[in-house]
Motif scaffolding. Structure first.
Motif, short mmCIF file in Angstrom:
data_model
loop_
_atom_site.label_atom_id
_atom_site.label_comp_id
_atom_site.label_asym_id
_atom_site.label_seq_id
_atom_site.Cartn_x
_atom_site.Cartn_y
_atom_site.Cartn_z
N ASP A 71 0.81 -1.22 -0.21
CA ASP A 71 -0.10 0.06 -0.04
C ASP A 71 1.01 1.30 0.10
O ASP A 71 1.19 1.73 1.10
N GLY A 72 1.32 1.56 -1.20
CA GLY A 72 1.96 2.89 -1.39
C GLY A 72 3.58 2.71 -1.11
O GLY A 72 4.24 3.56 -0.90
N SER A 73 4.15 1.36 -0.89
CA SER A 73 5.31 1.26 -0.58
C SER A 73 5.83 -0.22 -1.29
O SER A 73 5.03 -1.14 -1.48
N THR A 74 7.09 -0.56 -1.14
CA THR A 74 7.65 -1.76 -1.79
C THR A 74 7.65 -2.33 -0.50
O THR A 74 8.01 -3.82 -0.57
N GLU A 75 7.40 -2.07 0.76
CA GLU A 75 7.58 -3.01 1.93
C GLU A 75 8.75 -3.72 2.01
O GLU A 75 8.79 -4.96 2.49
N GLY A 76 9.88 -3.04 1.64
CA GLY A 76 11.33 -3.79 1.82
C GLY A 76 11.70 -4.73 0.72
O GLY A 76 12.91 -5.27 0.63
N PHE A 77 10.82 -4.86 -0.49
CA PHE A 77 11.33 -5.92 -1.42
C PHE A 77 11.85 -5.09 -2.29
O PHE A 77 11.82 -3.94 -2.72
N THR A 78 13.15 -5.85 -2.94
CA THR A 78 14.09 -5.00 -3.72
C THR A 78 14.49 -5.77 -5.03
O THR A 78 14.06 -7.06 -5.19
N ALA A 79 14.75 -5.25 -5.95
CA ALA A 79 15.10 -5.91 -7.23
C ALA A 79 16.29 -5.58 -7.88
O ALA A 79 17.01 -4.44 -7.64
N MET A 80 17.16 -6.48 -8.53
CA MET A 80 18.67 -6.48 -8.92
C MET A 80 18.26 -5.92 -10.40
O MET A 80 17.87 -6.44 -11.22
N GLY A 81 18.78 -4.69 -10.40
CA GLY A 81 18.73 -4.17 -12.03
C GLY A 81 17.30 -3.73 -12.39
O GLY A 81 17.14 -2.65 -13.09
#
Length: 234
Positions: A71-81
């Motif tokens: 909800d308006g955030s990636t909530e700590g999820f990340t992606a490489m590139g």
């Protein structure tokens, strides 16, 4: 007074004429709202109940130890590139450069109690190769091709199709029964095997499986092919 009464109808007549003329003019393409791309949701044993705000299996709510709704955030999820950003309303928009999407660390999930991983997403752009592998790390091992899951349901959606990927890690494709004997620290989703695709990820959950039979026989878990991309990534 007579002059004012004459002006009033004239103004109304001019306005009506302008309105009629406008009906015959070409539409202003720059201002025309873009038509929303239709989406469909694939049926499966697990569905998202938007009113209740949870996943259901066979019409019954699932107990989740982790539920991310973005909800308006990636909530700590990340992606490489890849580009990963909060989407309007709810969800995260992901444009694939590298197929890896990781949760935060420190999940501390008892895998034996919570074997289901659920990922509800919509494909918004095509790509060259679907993957769908779910890797994970524990206190005893990092991400590796020796420990992974593949979705029993919901794999490889078409553009405009919403689907719920259902991973039953009690039937993990490689390394069983490691998940159910471990405390899970982090999960990693390799949605695609090559760059170019785009997705809107609506929700991700780690949940109990109160009725394993609802997902079909163990034979439904197809053996995983060797990943084309090595699992370890910094």
């Amino acid at each position: 007074m007579k002059r004012q009464s004459w002006i009033g109808p004239s103004v109304a007549l001019v306005a009506a004429s302008a309105l009629l003329a406008a009906c015959h003019r070409p539409a202003d393409k720059a201002r025309a709202p873009a038509a929303a791309e239709p989406t469909v949701e694939r049926a499966g044993p697990v569905r998202w109940n938007a009113a209740a705000g949870d996943f259901e299996l066979g019409g019954k709510p699932l107990k989740t130890v982790k539920l991310w709704t973005f909800d308006g955030s990636t909530e700590g999820f990340t992606a490489m590139g890849s580009r990963i950003t909060p989407a309007p309303g709810q969800g995260i928009a992901v444009t694939m450069a590298d197929p890896t999407i990781r949760s935060p660390r420190g999940l501390n999930v008892p895998g034996g109690q919570y074997p289901l991983v659920l990922v509800r997403l919509t494909r918004t752009a095509p790509a060259a190769a679907w993957d769908g592998a779910l890797y994970y790390s524990t206190v005893n091992h990092p991400e590796t091709i020796n420990f992974l899951g593949k979705p029993l349901f919901g794999a490889d959606p078409h553009v405009g199709e919403t689907t719920t990927l259902v991973y039953d890690m009690s039937r993990q494709a490689a390394g069983a029964p490691d998940w159910t004997q471990s405390t899970i620290d982090q999960i990693r989703l390799d949605v695609e095997d090559k760059p170019g695709g785009a997705f809107l990820i609506h929700q991700i959950a780690i949940a109990e499986s109160p009725d394993p039979a609802a997902l079909g026989p163990v034979a439904a878990a197809a053996p995983a092919a060797a990943p084309k991309t090595p699992a370890p990534k910094s």
